[in-house]
Design an enzyme around this catalytic site. Sequence first.
Site, PDB file in Angstrom:
ATOM      1  CB  ALA A   1      -0.850   0.046   1.327  1.00  0.00           C
TER       2      ALA A   1
ATOM      3  N   GLY B   1       1.051  -5.044   1.180  1.00  0.00           N
ATOM      4  CA  GLY B   1      -0.256  -5.180   0.309  1.00  0.00           C
ATOM      5  C   GLY B   1       0.002  -6.033  -0.778  1.00  0.00           C
TER       6      GLY B   1
ATOM      7  CD  GLU C   1      -1.947  -7.710   3.524  1.00  0.00           C
ATOM      8  OE1 GLU C   1      -1.861  -6.524   2.945  1.00  0.00           O
ATOM      9  OE2 GLU C   1      -2.949  -8.000   4.400  1.00  0.00           O
TER      10      GLU C   1
ATOM     11  CD  GLU D   1       1.828  -5.056   5.613  1.00  0.00           C
ATOM     12  OE1 GLU D   1       2.849  -5.938   5.998  1.00  0.00           O
ATOM     13  OE2 GLU D   1       1.142  -5.402   4.668  1.00  0.00           O
TER      14      GLU D   1
HETATM   15  C1  HSC Z   1      -7.598   1.724   6.293  1.00  0.00           C
HETATM   16  C2  HSC Z   1      -6.313   1.242   6.029  1.00  0.00           C
HETATM   17  C3  HSC Z   1      -6.352  -0.300   5.464  1.00  0.00           C
HETATM   18  C4  HSC Z   1      -4.713  -0.627   5.272  1.00  0.00           C
HETATM   19  C5  HSC Z   1      -4.890  -2.097   4.799  1.00  0.00           C
HETATM   20  C6  HSC Z   1      -3.225  -2.550   4.881  1.00  0.00           C
HETATM   21  C7  HSC Z   1      -2.695  -2.986   3.469  1.00  0.00           C
HETATM   22  C8  HSC Z   1      -1.364  -3.267   3.637  1.00  0.00           C
HETATM   23  O1  HSC Z   1      -1.343  -4.470   4.419  1.00  0.00           O
HETATM   24  C9  HSC Z   1      -0.390  -2.144   4.229  1.00  0.00           C
HETATM   25  C10 HSC Z   1       0.841  -2.240   3.316  1.00  0.00           C
HETATM   26  O2  HSC Z   1       0.998  -2.566   2.487  1.00  0.00           O
HETATM   27  S1  HSC Z   1       1.800  -0.928   4.370  1.00  0.00           S
HETATM   28  C11 HSC Z   1       3.352  -1.007   3.069  1.00  0.00           C
HETATM   29  C12 HSC Z   1       4.076  -2.194   3.653  1.00  0.00           C
HETATM   30  N1  HSC Z   1       5.267  -1.890   2.532  1.00  0.00           N
HETATM   31  C13 HSC Z   1       6.500  -1.720   3.175  1.00  0.00           C
HETATM   32  O3  HSC Z   1       6.511  -1.285   4.168  1.00  0.00           O
HETATM   33  C14 HSC Z   1       7.793  -1.731   2.173  1.00  0.00           C
HETATM   34  C15 HSC Z   1       8.270  -0.215   2.366  1.00  0.00           C
HETATM   35  N2  HSC Z   1       9.597  -0.213   1.280  1.00  0.00           N
HETATM   36  C16 HSC Z   1      10.520  -0.776   1.362  1.00  0.00           C
HETATM   37  O4  HSC Z   1      10.882  -1.327   2.026  1.00  0.00           O
HETATM   38  C17 HSC Z   1      11.777  -0.233   0.291  1.00  0.00           C
HETATM   39  O5  HSC Z   1      11.235   0.981  -0.104  1.00  0.00           O
HETATM   40  C18 HSC Z   1      11.855  -1.284  -0.729  1.00  0.00           C
HETATM   41  C19 HSC Z   1      12.443  -2.544  -0.222  1.00  0.00           C
HETATM   42  C20 HSC Z   1      10.524  -1.727  -1.474  1.00  0.00           C
HETATM   43  C21 HSC Z   1      12.760  -0.428  -1.838  1.00  0.00           C
HETATM   44  O6  HSC Z   1      13.922  -0.230  -1.239  1.00  0.00           O
HETATM   45  P1  HSC Z   1      14.906   0.777  -2.016  1.00  0.00           P
HETATM   46  O7  HSC Z   1      15.395   0.236  -3.166  1.00  0.00           O
HETATM   47  O8  HSC Z   1      16.105   0.881  -1.152  1.00  0.00           O
HETATM   48  O9  HSC Z   1      14.213   1.868  -2.293  1.00  0.00           O
HETATM   49  P2  HSC Z   1      13.699   3.041  -1.301  1.00  0.00           P
HETATM   50  O10 HSC Z   1      14.508   4.279  -1.295  1.00  0.00           O
HETATM   51  O11 HSC Z   1      13.336   2.508   0.059  1.00  0.00           O
HETATM   52  O12 HSC Z   1      12.393   3.473  -2.007  1.00  0.00           O
HETATM   53  C22 HSC Z   1      12.252   4.154  -3.318  1.00  0.00           C
HETATM   54  C23 HSC Z   1      10.975   5.172  -3.324  1.00  0.00           C
HETATM   55  O13 HSC Z   1       9.879   4.553  -3.018  1.00  0.00           O
HETATM   56  C24 HSC Z   1       9.316   5.078  -1.844  1.00  0.00           C
HETATM   57  N3  HSC Z   1       8.114   3.988  -1.356  1.00  0.00           N
HETATM   58  C25 HSC Z   1       8.935   2.488  -1.089  1.00  0.00           C
HETATM   59  N4  HSC Z   1       7.949   1.839  -0.483  1.00  0.00           N
HETATM   60  C26 HSC Z   1       6.606   2.570  -0.487  1.00  0.00           C
HETATM   61  C27 HSC Z   1       5.614   2.451  -0.210  1.00  0.00           C
HETATM   62  N5  HSC Z   1       4.906   1.276   0.376  1.00  0.00           N
HETATM   63  N6  HSC Z   1       4.644   3.404  -0.128  1.00  0.00           N
HETATM   64  C28 HSC Z   1       5.008   4.696  -0.670  1.00  0.00           C
HETATM   65  N7  HSC Z   1       6.271   4.952  -0.934  1.00  0.00           N
HETATM   66  C29 HSC Z   1       7.265   3.854  -1.088  1.00  0.00           C
HETATM   67  C30 HSC Z   1      10.246   5.523  -0.843  1.00  0.00           C
HETATM   68  O14 HSC Z   1       9.645   6.348   0.128  1.00  0.00           O
HETATM   69  C31 HSC Z   1      11.238   5.994  -1.956  1.00  0.00           C
HETATM   70  O15 HSC Z   1      10.837   7.206  -2.274  1.00  0.00           O
HETATM   71  P3  HSC Z   1      11.732   8.578  -2.294  1.00  0.00           P
HETATM   72  O16 HSC Z   1      10.783   9.793  -2.736  1.00  0.00           O
HETATM   73  O17 HSC Z   1      12.810   8.132  -3.855  1.00  0.00           O
HETATM   74  O18 HSC Z   1      12.679   8.515  -1.152  1.00  0.00           O
END
Ligand code: HSC
Length: 725
Positions: free
Chosen positions: A60, A100, A103, A123
């Site tokens: 997400a 997500g 998921e 998450e």
């Molecule tokens: C009512 C609510 C209901 C909720 C339902 C829940 C749904 C679900 O379960 C929740 C989720 O999925 S929660 C999500 C769970 N997922 C996570 O926690 C994964 C989080 N992400 C990571 O761990 C790392 O970014 C990667 C390993 C994907 C890539 O690593 P790398 O190669 O070193 O690259 P990097 O430098 O890290 O990222 C590059 C750019 O992308 C950006 N960005 C990245 N992910 C983003 C995201 N999800 N989003 C937005 N942006 C995201 C990052 O900020 C950066 O931007 P910048 O402007 O260039 O600075």
Amino acid sequence: MAHYARGSAVAVIRLCNPPVNALSLAVLQALEDGLKKADADPSVKAVMICGENGKFSAGADIRGFSSPERHGGALGPIVSLIESSEKPVVAAIEGVALGGGLEVALGCHYRIAHMKAQMGLPEVTIGLLPGAEGTQRLPRLIGVPAALDMITTGKHIPATEALKLGLVDEIVEENTIEAAIRLANKVIGQPLGPRRLSLKPIPRLPNMEAFLREALVRVKQQARGWLAPELCFQAVRAAAERPFAAGVRRERELLQVLLTSGQARALQHAFFAERAVRRWAAPSGASWSSAAPQPVRKAAVVGLGTMGRGIVTSLVKANIPLVALEQNLEYLNKGRKAVMLLLEREAMKMEGGAQTLDFHNPARLHFTVDFDLLRDVDLVIEAVFENMALKKEIFHKLSKICKPGALLCTNTSALNIDEIASATSCPQQVIGTHFFSPAHVMRLLEIIRGRHTSPTAIATAMQLAKALKKVGVVVGNCFGFVGNRMMFPYVQQAVFLLEEGSRPEAVDQVLEDFGFKLGPFRMSDLAGLDVGWRSRKDQGLTGPSLPSGTPARQRHGQRYSPLPDLLCEQGRFGQKTGKGWYQYEQAGGRTATPDPWLHSFLSHYRDTHHIKTRFIDQEEILERCLFSLINEGFAILAEGIASGPEHLDVIYINGYGWPKHRGGPMFYASTVGLPRVLAKLQKYSEVHPDVPGLRPSAFLKKLVAAGNPPIKEWMSYLSQQSSKL
Ligand SMILES: CCCCCCC[C@H](O)CC(=O)SCCNC(=O)CCNC(=O)[C@H](O)C(C)(C)COP(=O)([O-])OP(=O)([O-])OC[C@H]1O[C@@H](n2cnc3c(N)ncnc32)[C@H](O)[C@@H]1OP(=O)([O-])[O-]
């Protein structure tokens, strides 16, 4: 967005939202449209979902969680929609499938992954739980123990491990998309019931109840006030104990708690802060976007003491060929032995072991006492004793021996980078790289630019941090830089509290309850009290150079506590001598126990100095320690030593054990509210007018006067001229 295309019998839906295909509202809408189109088209017999640019999806869109419509909520129903499709749906996982993203893949009937793909439900690390039914589907697929491990730690697992766990059906080395289309064609017409995870029973354990009980204890112990791991646990427990639909309801309830807890906001701040600090800027106008790093093909480390050994280990792990230098053979052999031991241990933790690290090969790691071997290195990290004269002597030598353009780094925790650089003929190539002990474990690298440091040198040091898998934070040059400078008033308050009537164990308890791994006294005992003592002697605050007649509890008209000096005079250096603020089972022991000797020593000290003892409550302990640290942070920002509050937060989380779920000290201040921080500092400062650390910084006052703006806007209240970065 998601692109829909129809091949022969297989429709392809490609998630497309660079750089990581985060599932924004637009992507989710397009995914839903694509699924409906495929369902309605009789010529489509199967569906394949993949991601653009070799990445499935990082989940997400985290930025969306702070927006009022919280689009993540739409994801659960879409995952259900995928699963209920009457046509087989195959996920082609390349790059990452996280949160997500995974998921979505769990909703698919088949999952095929590239060898190099990484999967996980991270998450928990941003204060949430997999809220699109992931906590219910994953345990049904891989069993409760493995699912609990993935969901409560948030770790990423490689495709090979995912295959072993049964998380994916197949892994491929070549073209994942083509392999997924082949698989989709193959399974057309096969029954989908057994592939729908929501219909699968949970794999039973003979002792599920006992397993869950023990797992909860472990999760709670590791969480230390961080809410998400325990709520993740509760959601998985619901999967183990309830039917799917009831489990999903429980998952939603628990997610709501997390979404409104404040910790999610703090952890998401930490996530973006860590990425923001990569975009460094210098007052000259140079920045991450304009400066290019130099390649580092070979490096050297000078000094194989505790820090040098950790730094060598870190460089070897990053596969950088290395020369390790000591001043004589005795020190070299001692250092070599210690480094080899560290590397053996690291190799054991890695797949491929010693072969991967290759540290027995002298072409990769060469130990020497010969400075001449540093002629061809691209970068040197000096890690000798904290002594200015010695460092200057070494830098003078380095600037003569090393090739032109070689980057000269000093590992120091407080010394003046400009003075060190003045001993060289190339101050533009000199930079501070402050590693944290143990250097091969701790993630922080404080990068200190001096007056003359070139943009290339900064870019190279930042690139080095990345290669070492560390978080580099660029800061300006001042005594203690950012981390230690903020630490001084914090530790000072802790010691003053002892003078006024508290005990080390009481102060530590309050800060450990707040979430620090170690309170200030346990931390001082671990680091060694002699380190600060030496520095205070060098500054003339104690020891033989202190002018006679100096009042015991005052220096330069300010309050001073000689307590740490008195302990050192007694040979109490902390863990290494078995006695410090606590007592230990032996010299080098790790178990701190309150020391009755210290308690009576404190009473005697208070009597000698006629200090009236009083009861100090937890609130005062917390506020005086934390608010003085935060106050110094505001001074650092006002002086331009760091370019934003997120820099300070990243430093504290990664180098000083600040609890991540509280977002870092400056974020914490924003949640407490700056008017309250100011009011408390004013109150304590009135009671202790001789303590500058409690006197509210002008910048803090300015922000309060401006109406307590959000943290993102703080820096706009500073004038440009103040920057010393
Ligand atoms: C009512 C609510 C209901 C909720 C339902 C829940 C749904 C679900 O379960 C929740 C989720 O999925 S929660 C999500 C769970 N997922 C996570 O926690 C994964 C989080 N992400 C990571 O761990 C790392 O970014 C990667 C390993 C994907 C890539 O690593 P790398 O190669 O070193 O690259 P990097 O430098 O890290 O990222 C590059 C750019 O992308 C950006 N960005 C990245 N992910 C983003 C995201 N999800 N989003 C937005 N942006 C995201 C990052 O900020 C950066 O931007 P910048 O402007 O260039 O600075």
